[in-house]
Design an enzyme around this catalytic site. Structure first.
Site, PDB file in Angstrom:
ATOM      1  N   LYS A  20      37.973  46.406  36.258  1.00 19.74           N
ATOM      2  CA  LYS A  20      38.515  45.315  35.429  1.00 19.74           C
ATOM      3  C   LYS A  20      38.240  43.943  36.056  1.00 19.74           C
ATOM      4  O   LYS A  20      37.847  43.013  35.360  1.00 19.74           O
ATOM      5  CB  LYS A  20      40.032  45.477  35.234  1.00 19.74           C
ATOM      6  CG  LYS A  20      40.437  46.790  34.569  1.00 19.74           C
ATOM      7  CD  LYS A  20      41.933  46.847  34.303  1.00 19.74           C
ATOM      8  CE  LYS A  20      42.784  46.862  35.552  1.00 19.74           C
ATOM      9  NZ  LYS A  20      42.795  48.136  36.278  1.00 19.74           N
ATOM     10  N   ARG A  33      51.066  46.253  31.575  1.00 21.10           N
ATOM     11  CA  ARG A  33      51.037  47.572  32.217  1.00 21.10           C
ATOM     12  C   ARG A  33      52.166  48.462  31.749  1.00 21.10           C
ATOM     13  O   ARG A  33      52.252  49.609  32.176  1.00 21.10           O
ATOM     14  CB  ARG A  33      51.162  47.382  33.716  1.00 21.10           C
ATOM     15  CG  ARG A  33      49.895  47.630  34.536  1.00 21.10           C
ATOM     16  CD  ARG A  33      50.274  47.402  35.975  1.00 21.10           C
ATOM     17  NE  ARG A  33      49.348  47.877  36.947  1.00 21.10           N
ATOM     18  CZ  ARG A  33      48.336  47.167  37.462  1.00 21.10           C
ATOM     19  NH1 ARG A  33      48.067  45.975  37.001  1.00 21.10           N
ATOM     20  NH2 ARG A  33      47.605  47.672  38.428  1.00 21.10           N
ATOM     21  N   ARG A  36      36.063  50.445  48.318  1.00 20.17           N
ATOM     22  CA  ARG A  36      36.647  49.102  48.279  1.00 20.17           C
ATOM     23  C   ARG A  36      37.586  48.882  49.461  1.00 20.17           C
ATOM     24  O   ARG A  36      37.649  47.798  50.023  1.00 20.17           O
ATOM     25  CB  ARG A  36      37.412  48.933  46.959  1.00 20.17           C
ATOM     26  CG  ARG A  36      38.005  47.551  46.774  1.00 20.17           C
ATOM     27  CD  ARG A  36      38.558  47.357  45.380  1.00 20.17           C
ATOM     28  NE  ARG A  36      39.857  47.970  45.207  1.00 20.17           N
ATOM     29  CZ  ARG A  36      40.534  47.980  44.064  1.00 20.17           C
ATOM     30  NH1 ARG A  36      40.016  47.450  42.983  1.00 20.17           N
ATOM     31  NH2 ARG A  36      41.718  48.532  43.980  1.00 20.17           N
ATOM     32  N   ARG A  41      42.861  46.076  51.434  1.00 24.81           N
ATOM     33  CA  ARG A  41      44.117  46.064  50.674  1.00 24.81           C
ATOM     34  C   ARG A  41      44.997  47.210  51.134  1.00 24.81           C
ATOM     35  O   ARG A  41      44.580  48.358  51.144  1.00 24.81           O
ATOM     36  CB  ARG A  41      43.819  46.206  49.174  1.00 24.81           C
ATOM     37  CG  ARG A  41      43.700  44.880  48.482  1.00 24.81           C
ATOM     38  CD  ARG A  41      43.324  45.037  47.032  1.00 24.81           C
ATOM     39  NE  ARG A  41      44.260  45.834  46.253  1.00 24.81           N
ATOM     40  CZ  ARG A  41      44.211  45.931  44.931  1.00 24.81           C
ATOM     41  NH1 ARG A  41      43.301  45.270  44.256  1.00 24.81           N
ATOM     42  NH2 ARG A  41      45.072  46.683  44.279  1.00 24.81           N
ATOM     43  N   ARG A  85      49.717  54.595  42.836  1.00 25.79           N
ATOM     44  CA  ARG A  85      49.253  53.675  41.793  1.00 25.79           C
ATOM     45  C   ARG A  85      48.690  54.442  40.604  1.00 25.79           C
ATOM     46  O   ARG A  85      48.911  54.066  39.455  1.00 25.79           O
ATOM     47  CB  ARG A  85      48.204  52.714  42.356  1.00 25.79           C
ATOM     48  CG  ARG A  85      48.851  51.565  43.109  1.00 25.79           C
ATOM     49  CD  ARG A  85      47.918  50.962  44.100  1.00 25.79           C
ATOM     50  NE  ARG A  85      46.718  50.446  43.482  1.00 25.79           N
ATOM     51  CZ  ARG A  85      45.525  50.405  44.085  1.00 25.79           C
ATOM     52  NH1 ARG A  85      45.388  50.864  45.307  1.00 25.79           N
ATOM     53  NH2 ARG A  85      44.502  49.919  43.458  1.00 25.79           N
TER      54      ARG A  85
HETATM   55  N1  LIG Z   1      51.489  44.007  34.900  1.00 23.53           N
HETATM   56  C1  LIG Z   1      52.050  44.411  36.048  1.00 23.53           C
HETATM   57  N2  LIG Z   1      53.299  44.926  36.049  1.00 23.53           N
HETATM   58  C2  LIG Z   1      53.867  45.338  37.181  1.00 23.53           C
HETATM   59  N3  LIG Z   1      53.281  45.282  38.379  1.00 23.53           N
HETATM   60  C3  LIG Z   1      52.037  44.778  38.459  1.00 23.53           C
HETATM   61  C4  LIG Z   1      51.368  44.307  37.291  1.00 23.53           C
HETATM   62  N4  LIG Z   1      50.144  43.852  37.647  1.00 23.53           N
HETATM   63  C5  LIG Z   1      50.043  44.033  38.983  1.00 23.53           C
HETATM   64  N5  LIG Z   1      51.180  44.589  39.485  1.00 23.53           N
HETATM   65  C6  LIG Z   1      51.427  44.911  40.899  1.00 23.53           C
HETATM   66  O1  LIG Z   1      50.268  44.547  41.661  1.00 23.53           O
HETATM   67  C7  LIG Z   1      49.624  45.729  42.228  1.00 23.53           C
HETATM   68  C8  LIG Z   1      48.107  45.552  42.235  1.00 23.53           C
HETATM   69  O2  LIG Z   1      47.647  45.287  40.922  1.00 23.53           O
HETATM   70  P1  LIG Z   1      46.063  45.285  40.561  1.00 23.53           P
HETATM   71  O3  LIG Z   1      45.336  44.425  41.501  1.00 23.53           O
HETATM   72  O4  LIG Z   1      45.935  44.996  39.108  1.00 23.53           O
HETATM   73  O5  LIG Z   1      45.735  46.798  40.857  1.00 23.53           O
HETATM   74  P2  LIG Z   1      44.538  47.769  40.608  1.00 23.53           P
HETATM   75  O6  LIG Z   1      43.415  47.355  41.487  1.00 23.53           O
HETATM   76  O7  LIG Z   1      45.195  49.000  41.061  1.00 23.53           O
HETATM   77  O8  LIG Z   1      44.207  47.778  39.171  1.00 23.53           O
HETATM   78  C9  LIG Z   1      50.162  46.887  41.402  1.00 23.53           C
HETATM   79  O9  LIG Z   1      50.099  48.105  42.082  1.00 23.53           O
HETATM   80  C10 LIG Z   1      51.608  46.406  41.145  1.00 23.53           C
HETATM   81  O10 LIG Z   1      52.413  46.555  42.283  1.00 23.53           O
END
Ligand SMILES: Nc1ncnc2c1ncn2[C@@H]1O[C@H](COP(=O)(O)OP(=O)(O)O)[C@@H](O)[C@H]1O
Length: 191
Positions: free
Chosen positions: A14, A89, A128, A134, A145
């Site tokens: 994404k 989400r 990654r 991270r 996750r």
């Molecule tokens: N829309 C959301 N609602 C709740 N928590 C979120 C949301 N977006 C991000 N987070 C928090 O930030 C973390 C990392 O998000 P993101 O970078 O989008 O993850 P990924 O790389 O897993 O898609 C999530 O695991 C969560 O803790």
């Protein structure tokens, strides 16, 4: 406004695709994950509240997430539109996003779900992790996750499907191929 939701499990691509799409369509990228990470790094009040949740791979409560997202959108009053990455989400987040955009006389134009199987996701995130460092990319946190995704986030799909706004795009293949497939879908959206 052209408002797009880019949807998919952790590691679906994404972020990478959002960066390309905002350039082509002149949109603003809103990644709730990036915003939360910036708050944690900057040690803001919000950052202190959410840092443990992020590190554990758990979702941040809806109220906090929605408030942060709305603030970010309101910072860009002249935007031609937004790419929402990692948001909504949960179904309550999706409902709030609709209400929020409706108050601005706007809407979600379409939702694109990047389709990537579990094996490929695990492989990509392991790669990654080596570069990003991270803390939520290690095997145990990643499991959390992915389970948050299948417990809570996946239910957002039928919400948009009922509105006739859901498109699926194959997320496996090189970055350019996926990007071209996304553009083909987006070019069909009526703004
Ligand atoms: N829309 C959301 N609602 C709740 N928590 C979120 C949301 N977006 C991000 N987070 C928090 O930030 C973390 C990392 O998000 P993101 O970078 O989008 O993850 P990924 O790389 O897993 O898609 C999530 O695991 C969560 O803790």
């Amino acid at each position: 406004m052209l408002n797009l939701v880019l949807f998919g499990p952790p590691g679906a691509g994404k972020g990478t695709q959002s960066e390309k799409l905002i350039e082509k369509y002149q949109l603003v990228h809103v990644s709730t994950g990036d915003l939360f990470r910036a708050h944690v790094k900057g040690e803001t009040e919000l950052g202190k509240k959410v840092s443990q949740l992020l590190a554990d791979g758990e979702l941040v409560p809806d109220a906090i997430t929605i408030a942060m997202l709305e603030e970010e959108v309101d910072k860009n009053p002249d935007a031609k539109g937004f790419v929402f990455d990692g948001f909504p989400r949960t179904v309550p987040q999706a409902v709030e996003l609709d209400l929020f955009l409706a108050r601005k006389g706007s809407k979600v134009a379409g939702v694109i779900a990047l389709d990537v199987d579990q094996d490929e996701l695990t492989k990509r995130i392991a790669e990654r992790h080596k570069i990003s460092g991270r803390p939520d990319d290690d095997a145990e946190k990643l499991k959390k996750r992915i389970s948050e995704y299948f417990d809570k986030t996946i239910h957002v799909l039928p919400y948009y499907e009922e509105q006739g706004k859901l498109n699926k795009v194959n997320g496996i293949g090189d970055i350019e191929t996926v990007y071209n497939n996304l553009c083909a879908v987006i070019d069909q959206y009526k703004v």
